[in-house]
Design a protein around this motif. Structure first.
Motif, PDB file in Angstrom:
ATOM      1  N   ASP A   1     -18.037  -4.800  10.818  1.00  0.00           N
ATOM      2  CA  ASP A   1     -19.074  -5.672  10.259  1.00  0.00           C
ATOM      3  C   ASP A   1     -18.405  -6.636   9.281  1.00  0.00           C
ATOM      4  O   ASP A   1     -17.629  -6.204   8.418  1.00  0.00           O
TER       5      ASP A   1
ATOM      6  N   THR B   1     -22.647  -7.089  14.293  1.00  0.00           N
ATOM      7  CA  THR B   1     -21.445  -6.281  14.323  1.00  0.00           C
ATOM      8  C   THR B   1     -20.611  -6.683  15.530  1.00  0.00           C
ATOM      9  O   THR B   1     -21.135  -6.924  16.609  1.00  0.00           O
TER      10      THR B   1
ATOM     11  N   THR C   1     -16.420  -4.218   7.023  1.00  0.00           N
ATOM     12  CA  THR C   1     -16.648  -2.776   7.110  1.00  0.00           C
ATOM     13  C   THR C   1     -16.202  -2.291   8.473  1.00  0.00           C
ATOM     14  O   THR C   1     -16.690  -2.772   9.500  1.00  0.00           O
TER      15      THR C   1
ATOM     16  N   ASN D   1     -16.430   0.490  11.053  1.00  0.00           N
ATOM     17  CA  ASN D   1     -17.296   1.612  11.415  1.00  0.00           C
ATOM     18  C   ASN D   1     -16.614   2.432  12.502  1.00  0.00           C
ATOM     19  O   ASN D   1     -16.236   1.906  13.546  1.00  0.00           O
TER      20      ASN D   1
ATOM     21  N   LYS E   1     -19.864   9.926  11.470  1.00  0.00           N
ATOM     22  CA  LYS E   1     -19.550   8.533  11.186  1.00  0.00           C
ATOM     23  C   LYS E   1     -18.725   8.425   9.911  1.00  0.00           C
ATOM     24  O   LYS E   1     -18.984   9.115   8.928  1.00  0.00           O
ATOM     25  N   GLN E   2     -17.714   7.576   9.934  1.00  0.00           N
ATOM     26  CA  GLN E   2     -16.943   7.223   8.757  1.00  0.00           C
ATOM     27  C   GLN E   2     -16.897   5.702   8.650  1.00  0.00           C
ATOM     28  O   GLN E   2     -16.828   4.998   9.664  1.00  0.00           O
ATOM     29  N   GLN E   3     -16.941   5.223   7.421  1.00  0.00           N
ATOM     30  CA  GLN E   3     -16.866   3.782   7.190  1.00  0.00           C
ATOM     31  C   GLN E   3     -15.748   3.486   6.192  1.00  0.00           C
ATOM     32  O   GLN E   3     -15.614   4.177   5.183  1.00  0.00           O
TER      33      GLN E   3
ATOM     34  N   PHE F   1     -14.425   0.388   3.877  1.00  0.00           N
ATOM     35  CA  PHE F   1     -14.829  -0.906   3.349  1.00  0.00           C
ATOM     36  C   PHE F   1     -13.580  -1.667   2.894  1.00  0.00           C
ATOM     37  O   PHE F   1     -12.843  -1.205   2.014  1.00  0.00           O
TER      38      PHE F   1
ATOM     39  N   GLU G   1     -26.745   5.166   1.964  1.00  0.00           N
ATOM     40  CA  GLU G   1     -25.395   5.098   2.521  1.00  0.00           C
ATOM     41  C   GLU G   1     -24.482   4.230   1.658  1.00  0.00           C
ATOM     42  O   GLU G   1     -23.258   4.413   1.657  1.00  0.00           O
TER      43      GLU G   1
ATOM     44  N   SER H   1     -19.568  -2.069   0.302  1.00  0.00           N
ATOM     45  CA  SER H   1     -18.451  -2.998   0.491  1.00  0.00           C
ATOM     46  C   SER H   1     -18.046  -3.687  -0.806  1.00  0.00           C
ATOM     47  O   SER H   1     -16.991  -4.311  -0.876  1.00  0.00           O
TER      48      SER H   1
END
Length: 769
Positions: free
Chosen positions: A165, A172, A210, A212, A224-226, A228, A316, A352
């Motif tokens: 993102d 996205t 970001t 994802n 899920k892991q993000q 930033f 989140e 972010s």
């Protein structure tokens, strides 16, 4: 002719109920013959261990049907049957699973019909998928290049779905979607996620993205892991660091949007897992916005002088970890000033915007110890240790409420509770605990001794304790609920650093009533003895209302049960189902007895209540003396002979509970006397005024009603010391009352019919030793 009635797959219990109801409802005319199609199984989902084994599954049908496997399950699943007719049993065998969790789907399809059903077999594995970033944030040089993020992962990166993102993009994109995207390539090497990035061509603006990463495990559950990313501008600058004071000076009451690339550095002093950061809002009579605590963080300056309340758009986005040192980009956020007391909120902070986050410990925070009297507005939203404190109400939990009005019962009519705390200097304030706090009623007893209390200083209203604006004596919707200039929010149980034993306290007890000792009632005046020592008696002044052996009052519901509690299977109940008396009420007598520890009529429905026969709370329904045009009163008599001290105080815990909701006394006063003569008003000297809230009513729960008792601390004049007899009377200050649908009503007066109870569950007189 035949009429077909088809039944979709449902579990057996529900199927049989629907089937019988349908038979009763389907009376056909003209001799029509009804034909029912049936296909269903005993259970939809089965969880299997990693070991090899077998399983029998009962099928209910009046059809011919086929049995097939999906998802290549035939590699580890074997079914003896591929076609059955009518009721039958599927015999399933499965292999040992030395890998990750996996799932098989068994499909049942009826011949010549659109009826079908699916059975899910979820087998655990020897291995557990591991997929976690060590840090959620990374900064990128303005000239681009390679960035490495530590990633603990035991799955193949090819099994991840990766997308990026971009802050300035509405959609996205994958890595190859757009040649202008600046995140170019992502690989996994030797425990690191390796990311290739392009240079930032803009000489002023920083940019964010970001990453994802989504993994769908064998049970089709998403992990899920993000990550930033924040990239510096072409000059390799990440913006200008500003002080907390700079940001405070930029805010106003309407909120100011930050347009510059500026950032702050501070320590996170909240814990999003405590459930106790943020004031969950009562949005309607029976709904609460619990997301507030999930979207709130408190961050203080490096020196601990100033703090901000951080509000994120989503749960989140709240990636703030307690004790972490963080840098937060403020561009695009809004800084809002709230006055009297002065405090600041920064809203719109996304994940972010966290430029960096370094894990820390409590030892990293600046030491900030104060007494209550030394608190200032600058302390709001900072982590402070309050010195020489005690919790004076020696019974109950952090939230001693009727849980029938809280989330543990899937009822959403109380978002928090305020626990009374006082200190060695005679000051007092309240500790806030949200109903979303997981340890709020876990069965542990609160400390009896004194010590330190740590937490985040806040200013919040609490209309369930006080609906009148404190200074003017009038109802002001904006100020309704003011219970002091400051309160404190704990972030963990370790924030309570008081001694367990009352012997280790700065205060001593002169008299105390934690329950009614019905065996000690004095028939001639209906008085009851203190439950601490033998100094003090309590009575009510209305002489015609007597029960039993002379007691002027009634036992009534109390909510001192320590827990655990829980009566609902709804997701809002985070406590499970707990019924019965597991831990008592936290009333430890001087000889060590755990009072009424085995009392049975308590928490019978999981809502934490104890009935009036336990006499942990007491009430009286008569409160207005028409003949003398004044209130009736609780009168407490005790001696202060041979006691010297620099502080003398009174604590009481009260509620308008019992009887009808109309006509309960709202405004009260406390007075002292050396004679105790109720007929000589000149002998009584004013101490303070206070209000008592009504107990909640299910049919019409007002925001001014409280599902528990309100505790109050009052400093007493020192001239009461050294006296053989001291009398305190607690009585209605005037005849004003509620009409049942408002906090106060101009036309409502205290009922004289003996049907509007006011209650007490604690009273004490203390002095500093």
């Amino acid at each position: 002719m035949k009429r077909f009635i088809k039944y979709r797959p449902i579990q057996l219990g529900a199927f049989l109920g629907v089937f019988m109801l349908s038979l009763a409802a389907c009376e056909l005319d003209n001799g029509d013959e009804a034909y029912f199609e049936e296909l269903g199984v005993d259970g939809k989902t089965y969880t299997l261990s990693s070991d090899a084994g077998d399983l029998d599954i009962k099928v209910y049908s009046n059809q011919n049907y086929n049995i097939t496997l999906e998802n290549n399950a035939n590699e580890w699943i074997a079914i003896a049957e591929s076609h059955l007719s009518g009721d039958g049993t599927l015999h399933v065998e499965y292999d040992f699973n030395d890998g990750f969790p996996r799932m098989a789907k068994i499909c049942l399809n009826a011949d010549g019909s659109n009826l079908s059903d699916t059975i899910y077999l979820k087998q655990k594995g020897v291995k557990t998928p591991t997929f976690k970033l060590s840090k959620p944030n990374m900064t990128v040089h303005g000239y681009g290049g390679e960035v490495k993020a530590a990633l603990d992962m035991n799955i193949d990166i090819k099994d991840l779905t990766i997308s990026v993102d971009y802050t300035d993009e509405e959609t996205t994109s994958t890595l190859s979607d757009n040649e202008n995207n600046w995140v170019k390539d992502i690989t996994y090497e030797n425990g690191f996620l390796v990311i290739q990035t392009d240079p930032n061509p803009d000489e002023r603006a920083i940019r964010t993205a970001t990453v994802n990463m989504v993994y769908i495990d064998g049970w089709e559950e998403e992990i899920k892991q993000q990550l930033f990313l924040m990239q510096a501008n072409a000059k390799d600058e990440l913006g200008v660091e500003v002080s907390f004071m700079d940001v405070r000076n930029s805010g106003d009451v309407d909120g100011v949007t930050v347009t510059d690339d500026i950032y702050i550095t501070g320590y996170v002093v909240s814990d999003r897992f405590s459930g106790n950061a943020g004031d969950n809002t009562q949005t309607t009579q029976n709904t609460i916005d619990y997301s507030i605590s999930q979207k709130t963080a408190y961050v203080e300056s490096i020196d601990g002088r100033y703090g901000f309340c951080i509000e994120t758009p989503t749960a989140e986005d709240n990636i703030f970890s307690r004790y972490s040192k963080v840098q937060i980009l403020l561009k695009g956020t809004k800084v809002t000033l709230e006055e009297n007391p002065e405090r600041y909120t920064i809203s719109g902070v996304t994940a972010s915007m966290v430029m960096s986050s370094t894990e820390g410990t409590a030892a990293d925070l600046p030491v900030k110890e104060k007494h209550m009297k030394d608190l200032t507005d600058e302390d709001i939203y900072t982590y402070v240790t309050l010195k020489d404190c005690e919790l004076p109400v020696r019974k109950g939990s952090l939230t001693p409420i009727n849980e029938g009005y809280a989330n543990s019962a899937n009822a959403h009519r109380c978002a928090k509770y305020a626990t009374l705390m006082r200190d060695i200097n005679g000051n007092s304030m309240y500790i806030y605990t949200n109903t979303t706090c997981p340890y709020r009623r876990d069965g542990s007893r609160l400390p009896y001794g004194s010590g330190n209390m740590s937490g985040v200083i806040v200013y919040e209203l609490f209309t369930r304790f006080e609906y009148m604006e404190g200074t003017s004596g009038l109802i002001d919707e904006e100020k309704a609920g003011e219970i002091g200039r400051y309160q404190i929010r704990h972030m963990s149980k370790s924030d309570f650093k008081m001694a367990d034993d009352f012997k280790n306290s700065f205060s001593g007890l002169i008299t105390e009533f934690r329950y009614i000792d019905t065996k000690g009632i004095r028939k001639e005046d209906g008085s009851i003895p203190s439950t601490y020592g033998d100094n003090g008696r309590l009575r009510h002044t209305y002489t015609k209302h007597q029960i039993g052996n002379g007691l002027r009052g009634n036992g009534i519901y109390d909510y001192a049960y320590l827990g655990p509690i829980g009566s609902s299977t709804a997701a809002s109940n985070i406590f499970g189902i707990h019924k019965g008396n597991e831990n008592g009420f936290g009333i430890i007598l001087e000889d060590g007895t755990d009072y009424l520890r085995n009392y049975t009529n308590v928490n019978t429905d999981g809502k934490g209540n104890v009935d009036g026969n336990a006499w942990l709370a007491w009430s009286n329904p008569y409160w207005w003396d028409e003949e003398h045009n004044r209130g009736y009163a609780w009168v407490i008599n005790f001696s202060t002979q041979n006691i010297t001290s620099d502080h003398l105080s009174m604590q009481l815990s009260v509620s308008n509970q019992g009887g009808v909701a109309v006509g309960r006394p709202r405004f009260w006063k406390a007075e002292w006397s050396f004679s105790g003569d109720m007929d000589n008003d000149n002998d009584w000297h004013y101490i303070t005024s206070y209000t008592i809230p009504d107990m909640v009513v299910w049919a019409n729960t007002l925001i001014s009603q409280c599902p528990g008792y309100k505790a109050i601390d009052v400093e007493l004049p020192l001239n009461l010391l050294g006296k053989e007899n001291v009398y305190i009377r607690l009585m209605p200050e005037n005849n004003k009352a509620s009409n049942g649908s408002s906090w106060i009503d101009a036309g409502a007066t205290i009922s004289v019919k003996g049907n509007a109870h006011s209650s007490m569950n604690y009273f004490a007189i203390r002095y500093n030793k």
